[in-house]
Design a protein around this motif. Sequence first.
Motif, PDB file in Angstrom:
ATOM      1  N   PRO A 155      -6.496   9.375 -20.146  1.00 53.13           N
ATOM      2  CA  PRO A 155      -5.627   8.071 -19.754  1.00 53.13           C
ATOM      3  C   PRO A 155      -5.909   7.649 -18.408  1.00 53.13           C
ATOM      4  N   ARG A 156      -5.955   6.468 -18.048  1.00 60.78           N
ATOM      5  CA  ARG A 156      -6.164   5.730 -16.922  1.00 60.78           C
ATOM      6  C   ARG A 156      -4.821   5.043 -16.565  1.00 60.78           C
ATOM      7  N   ILE A 157      -3.874   5.536 -15.977  1.00 59.69           N
ATOM      8  CA  ILE A 157      -2.467   4.986 -15.710  1.00 59.69           C
ATOM      9  C   ILE A 157      -2.277   5.124 -14.306  1.00 59.69           C
ATOM     10  N   ARG A 158      -1.554   3.937 -13.773  1.00 60.63           N
ATOM     11  CA  ARG A 158      -0.811   3.797 -12.544  1.00 60.63           C
ATOM     12  C   ARG A 158       0.298   3.992 -12.585  1.00 60.63           C
ATOM     13  N   LEU A 159       1.164   4.789 -11.751  1.00 58.23           N
ATOM     14  CA  LEU A 159       2.421   4.826 -11.675  1.00 58.23           C
ATOM     15  C   LEU A 159       3.221   4.256 -10.324  1.00 58.23           C
ATOM     16  N   LEU A 160       4.166   3.455 -10.717  1.00 55.41           N
ATOM     17  CA  LEU A 160       4.974   2.683  -9.480  1.00 55.41           C
ATOM     18  C   LEU A 160       6.322   3.402  -9.522  1.00 55.41           C
ATOM     19  N   ARG A 161       6.647   3.802  -8.269  1.00 57.13           N
ATOM     20  CA  ARG A 161       8.106   4.526  -8.119  1.00 57.13           C
ATOM     21  C   ARG A 161       8.757   3.725  -7.231  1.00 57.13           C
ATOM     22  N   SER A 162       9.995   3.513  -7.474  1.00 54.82           N
ATOM     23  CA  SER A 162      10.898   2.838  -6.628  1.00 54.82           C
ATOM     24  C   SER A 162      12.162   3.828  -6.361  1.00 54.82           C
ATOM     25  N   PHE A 163      12.270   4.709  -5.647  1.00 54.13           N
ATOM     26  CA  PHE A 163      13.459   5.944  -5.521  1.00 54.13           C
ATOM     27  C   PHE A 163      13.450   6.622  -7.072  1.00 54.13           C
ATOM     28  N   ASP A 164      14.591   6.612  -7.616  1.00 54.87           N
ATOM     29  CA  ASP A 164      14.694   6.733  -8.773  1.00 54.87           C
ATOM     30  C   ASP A 164      14.179   6.238 -10.231  1.00 54.87           C
TER      31      ASP A 164
ATOM     32  N   TRP B 200      -5.059  15.386 -22.918  1.00 60.79           N
ATOM     33  CA  TRP B 200      -3.472  15.019 -23.029  1.00 60.79           C
ATOM     34  C   TRP B 200      -3.186  15.349 -21.312  1.00 60.79           C
ATOM     35  N   GLY B 201      -4.179  15.385 -20.493  1.00 58.75           N
ATOM     36  CA  GLY B 201      -4.121  15.531 -18.969  1.00 58.75           C
ATOM     37  C   GLY B 201      -4.190  14.433 -18.068  1.00 58.75           C
ATOM     38  N   GLY B 202      -3.663  13.864 -17.023  1.00 59.03           N
ATOM     39  CA  GLY B 202      -3.729  12.855 -16.463  1.00 59.03           C
ATOM     40  C   GLY B 202      -3.523  12.795 -15.031  1.00 59.03           C
ATOM     41  N   ARG B 203      -4.357  12.374 -14.101  1.00 58.94           N
ATOM     42  CA  ARG B 203      -4.163  12.178 -12.711  1.00 58.94           C
ATOM     43  C   ARG B 203      -3.805  10.849 -12.510  1.00 58.94           C
ATOM     44  N   MET B 204      -2.694  10.532 -11.740  1.00 61.34           N
ATOM     45  CA  MET B 204      -2.245   9.069 -11.623  1.00 61.34           C
ATOM     46  C   MET B 204      -2.197   8.757 -10.201  1.00 61.34           C
ATOM     47  N   PRO B 205      -2.599   7.764  -9.886  1.00 62.18           N
ATOM     48  CA  PRO B 205      -2.450   7.117  -8.455  1.00 62.18           C
ATOM     49  C   PRO B 205      -0.803   6.686  -8.467  1.00 62.18           C
ATOM     50  N   VAL B 206       0.046   7.293  -7.379  1.00 61.14           N
ATOM     51  CA  VAL B 206       1.316   6.555  -7.450  1.00 61.14           C
ATOM     52  C   VAL B 206       1.635   5.480  -6.216  1.00 61.14           C
ATOM     53  N   GLU B 207       2.170   4.548  -6.259  1.00 55.59           N
ATOM     54  CA  GLU B 207       2.440   3.407  -5.462  1.00 55.59           C
ATOM     55  C   GLU B 207       4.074   3.612  -5.219  1.00 55.59           C
ATOM     56  N   MET B 208       4.594   4.000  -4.260  1.00 53.08           N
ATOM     57  CA  MET B 208       5.895   4.108  -3.948  1.00 53.08           C
ATOM     58  C   MET B 208       6.496   2.911  -3.004  1.00 53.08           C
ATOM     59  N   ILE B 209       7.394   2.159  -3.568  1.00 52.34           N
ATOM     60  CA  ILE B 209       8.008   1.302  -2.551  1.00 52.34           C
ATOM     61  C   ILE B 209       9.241   1.884  -2.058  1.00 52.34           C
ATOM     62  N   ILE B 210       9.186   2.122  -0.655  1.00 49.30           N
ATOM     63  CA  ILE B 210      10.210   2.965   0.283  1.00 49.30           C
ATOM     64  C   ILE B 210      11.506   2.273   0.200  1.00 49.30           C
ATOM     65  N   ASP B 211      11.482   0.838   0.299  1.00 50.14           N
ATOM     66  CA  ASP B 211      12.730  -0.135   0.407  1.00 50.14           C
ATOM     67  C   ASP B 211      12.681  -1.048  -0.618  1.00 50.14           C
ATOM     68  N   GLN B 212      13.416  -1.176  -1.467  1.00 55.76           N
ATOM     69  CA  GLN B 212      13.459  -2.400  -2.518  1.00 55.76           C
ATOM     70  C   GLN B 212      13.780  -3.544  -1.849  1.00 55.76           C
ATOM     71  N   TRP B 213      14.437  -3.490  -0.648  1.00 62.89           N
ATOM     72  CA  TRP B 213      14.847  -4.740  -0.048  1.00 62.89           C
ATOM     73  C   TRP B 213      13.753  -5.310   0.822  1.00 62.89           C
ATOM     74  N   ASN B 214      12.619  -4.508   1.072  1.00 65.92           N
ATOM     75  CA  ASN B 214      11.362  -4.749   1.625  1.00 65.92           C
ATOM     76  C   ASN B 214      10.176  -4.183   1.214  1.00 65.92           C
ATOM     77  N   PRO B 215       9.758  -4.774  -0.139  1.00 61.01           N
ATOM     78  CA  PRO B 215       8.519  -4.231  -0.992  1.00 61.01           C
ATOM     79  C   PRO B 215       7.444  -3.968  -0.268  1.00 61.01           C
ATOM     80  N   SER B 216       7.284  -4.417   0.861  1.00 66.19           N
ATOM     81  CA  SER B 216       6.029  -4.274   1.534  1.00 66.19           C
ATOM     82  C   SER B 216       5.689  -3.059   2.141  1.00 66.19           C
ATOM     83  N   GLN B 217       7.070  -2.229   2.141  1.00 65.67           N
ATOM     84  CA  GLN B 217       6.934  -0.859   2.662  1.00 65.67           C
ATOM     85  C   GLN B 217       6.447   0.138   1.617  1.00 65.67           C
ATOM     86  N   LYS B 218       5.411   0.557   1.702  1.00 68.62           N
ATOM     87  CA  LYS B 218       4.971   1.265   0.661  1.00 68.62           C
ATOM     88  C   LYS B 218       4.303   2.640   1.204  1.00 68.62           C
TER      89      LYS B 218
END
Length: 210
Positions: free
Chosen positions: A17-26, A141-159
Amino acid sequence: MMLEKITWQGTLLSVQPRIRLLRSFDQRNHNYLGYALRLQGTIGDDEREFTVGIGKAAQAKHQFRAGDILSGKAQPVADARLEPVEFYKASGLKLIERAADVLPLPPPWFGVPPELPVYRHRGHRRLDARTYEAKCLACIWGGRMPVEMIIDQWNPSQKRYRFETFCYGPKSCSLYKAGPTRKVPGRKGMTWEEEDWVDEDATAHRGEDD
């Protein structure tokens, strides 16, 4: 600028599977892009191992699986931080030779991977990166995902960006190793740790061999 597509041909080593993961803290969200093909063959003038991303419709049509020989065209990804593959926007896909019907006993699991909603329903557990590279590269069943992390939800450009490996397979798999917990950076130097209960909750509806 439209990039010129590159012709390629090779033997499929895996379809995952080709899946992208978006994280914002928890918090986390998945973007189901399609499938990642890992091939050994030629891409342009190079003979090597390479990866190509295809959409769910292309996989539904061709039912690719490890061992197939195929060809097509694709272009380099625009942002390597957001894709688990080197090339995407594949076109002119052609199945040259189908893999043999005889499959080795799992694990790892081979054959045609399920549709993307099946992965979504199953849920995943974190997978040790070294275990993934050594034992799970060919498993559906394996997958390697690129993860984009938003560091500050009040400033989404900070990744920030990284890659994480996951397993959607049976919880009884003898090859599985979780590896260390994942830590997600947050605003003002805070860190959230994704502990074991997150994986247990995501896969609680499945039995050990499901």
